[in-house]
Design an enzyme around this catalytic site. Structure first.
Site, PDB file in Angstrom:
ATOM      1  CB  SER A 175      -0.953  -0.001   1.200  1.00  0.00           C
ATOM      2  OG  SER A 175      -0.228  -0.089   2.413  1.00  0.00           O
TER       3      SER A 175
ATOM      4  NE  ARG B  54       8.905 -11.207  -2.849  1.00  0.00           N
ATOM      5  CZ  ARG B  54      10.231 -11.240  -2.821  1.00  0.00           C
ATOM      6  NH1 ARG B  54      10.891 -12.107  -3.585  1.00  0.00           N
ATOM      7  NH2 ARG B  54      10.905 -10.421  -2.041  1.00  0.00           N
TER       8      ARG B  54
ATOM      9  N   GLY C  62       6.901   9.849   8.144  1.00  0.00           N
ATOM     10  CA  GLY C  62       5.960  10.816   8.696  1.00  0.00           C
ATOM     11  C   GLY C  62       4.589  10.210   8.909  1.00  0.00           C
TER      12      GLY C  62
ATOM     13  CB  VAL D  94       4.580  -6.389   7.582  1.00  0.00           C
ATOM     14  CG1 VAL D  94       5.480  -6.451   8.807  1.00  0.00           C
ATOM     15  CG2 VAL D  94       4.882  -7.542   6.640  1.00  0.00           C
TER      16      VAL D  94
ATOM     17  CG  ASP E 219       4.884   7.946  11.741  1.00  0.00           C
ATOM     18  OD1 ASP E 219       3.738   7.565  11.431  1.00  0.00           O
ATOM     19  OD2 ASP E 219       5.910   7.362  11.347  1.00  0.00           O
TER      20      ASP E 219
ATOM     21  CE  LYS F  15       5.281   4.810  13.006  1.00  0.00           C
ATOM     22  NZ  LYS F  15       4.254   4.099  12.223  1.00  0.00           N
TER      23      LYS F  15
ATOM     24  CB  SER G 217      -2.902   2.388  12.967  1.00  0.00           C
ATOM     25  OG  SER G 217      -1.797   1.826  13.638  1.00  0.00           O
TER      26      SER G 217
END
Length: 334
Positions: free
Chosen positions: A13, A33, A135, A278, A243, A190, A253
């Site tokens: 993304s 890939r 950021g 991930v 961030d 973070k 998130s």
């Protein structure tokens, strides 16, 4: 249009989002890939696996061939997950021209070595200028045309100014910074705090609790980041505070999502098995705690997250533990 040719590695993304931004400024080829992703981008101008129906610029071209992507590139951008970063970079090494700048978009650490991605670039490609773009940048919001700001960090100020022109686009504003270590660590550290916030949110914690976790988490992140060579003011900027706020509060998130799922009593393995993107915080937690020990920095929130993701504790126990901690002075560890 800028005359620089860009090769971007990574069809997820964020990699696709950055490629679509750069495509407005310069010729770019994106390596993915997955051949289905390549076909989707080239034939339909979409990356439906990661970005749904969001349209991509027609001039954005995808390839499944690393040599084709980087051989003529004047700038190479790496959007590869941290644990696959080095192997892909080793392939890039076979085809990249000398002295081409390499920019990392990855917010993680290599588990075995505890190295940042720019350190890996220096290790595999010595002599190449290295930088990081980071950021509060949620891919889907940027693809929807919403305003956002980022920071590109590199020590070479001449190249840095050219990179700023390359990445900025429309409502996507890009600031410059020469604190590569601080900017990179802000993006890495973070993620762990976002898992902690997610664990609180998943147990019904209120806005006051969330604000406390973010603020104390930022203090932890800053302590370790400064100990490792970053500048304090960097962690109060886009790469740090900015961030962290976005990652700790947004429903988009991934790291916050992991925390919410952990709060339900689920194991890290079960959560990861359901995610096709991930969550770098869970991956990097062991390396972060090893670095905290190495540099003698106290990180109680990160320590609790590490114990939960490694299966040594539960989100409920960690949350109760945080509430029981006896506070000291605000600007002291703890």
């Amino acid at each position: 249009m800028i005359s620089l040719k860009v090769g971007l590695l990574g069809g997820g993304s964020w990699g696709t989002t950055v490629a679509s931004l750069v495509a407005r400024n310069a010729p770019i080829t994106l390596w993915a890939r997955n051949p289905d992703t390549v076909t989707d981008i080239n034939s339909h101008h979409r990356n439906r696996k990661y970005l749904g129906s969001a349209p991509l610029p027609e001039r954005l071209r995808a390839s499944a061939d690393i040599e084709e992507t980087v051989a003529d590139a004047d700038v190479v951008v790496m959007a590869i997950p941290s644990q696959n970063f080095r192997p892909v970079l080793e392939e890039v090494k076979q085809h990249i021209r000398p002295w081409v700048p390499v920019i990392s978009l990855t917010k993680g650490l290599e588990l075995d070595t505890r190295m940042r991605m720019t350190q890996i670039i220096n290790d595999v490609l010595p002599g190449h200028p290295v930088g990081v773009l980071t950021g509060p940048n949620l891919a889907r919001e940027i693809m929807a045309g919403q305003a956002a700001a980022s920071v590109v960090a590199m020590t070479d100020k001449v190249i840095l100014c050219e990179l700023q022109k390359l990445f900025k686009s429309g409502l996507f504003r890009v600031y410059t910074n020469d604190d590569v270590i601080g900017c990179e660590l802000g993006g890495v550290l973070k993620n762990i705090i976002a898992i902690a916030v997610g664990m609180g949110d998943g147990q019904g914690a209120g806005d006051n609790t969330r604000a406390a976790l973010i603020t104390r988490g930022l203090a932890e992140v800053t302590r370790l980041g400064v100990a490792m060579g970053g500048r304090p003011e960097t962690f109060a900027g886009l790469a740090g505070m900015g961030d962290m706020i976005a990652t700790c509060t947004s429903p988009q998130s991934r790291n916050r999502h992991v925390g919410i799922e952990l709060a339900k009593g689920r194991s890290m393995e079960a959560i990861a098995a359901e995610m096709f993107m991930v969550a770098e915080g869970a991956k990097s937690a062991p390396a972060v705690m090893a670095l905290a020990q190495e540099y003698g920095v106290e990180m109680p929130i990160a320590q609790d997250v590490y114990r939960v993701v490694s299966g040594d504790s539960t989100a409920l126990r960690a949350y109760r533990g945080l509430l029981r901690v006896d506070p000291g002075a605000e600007h002291e560890p703890g």
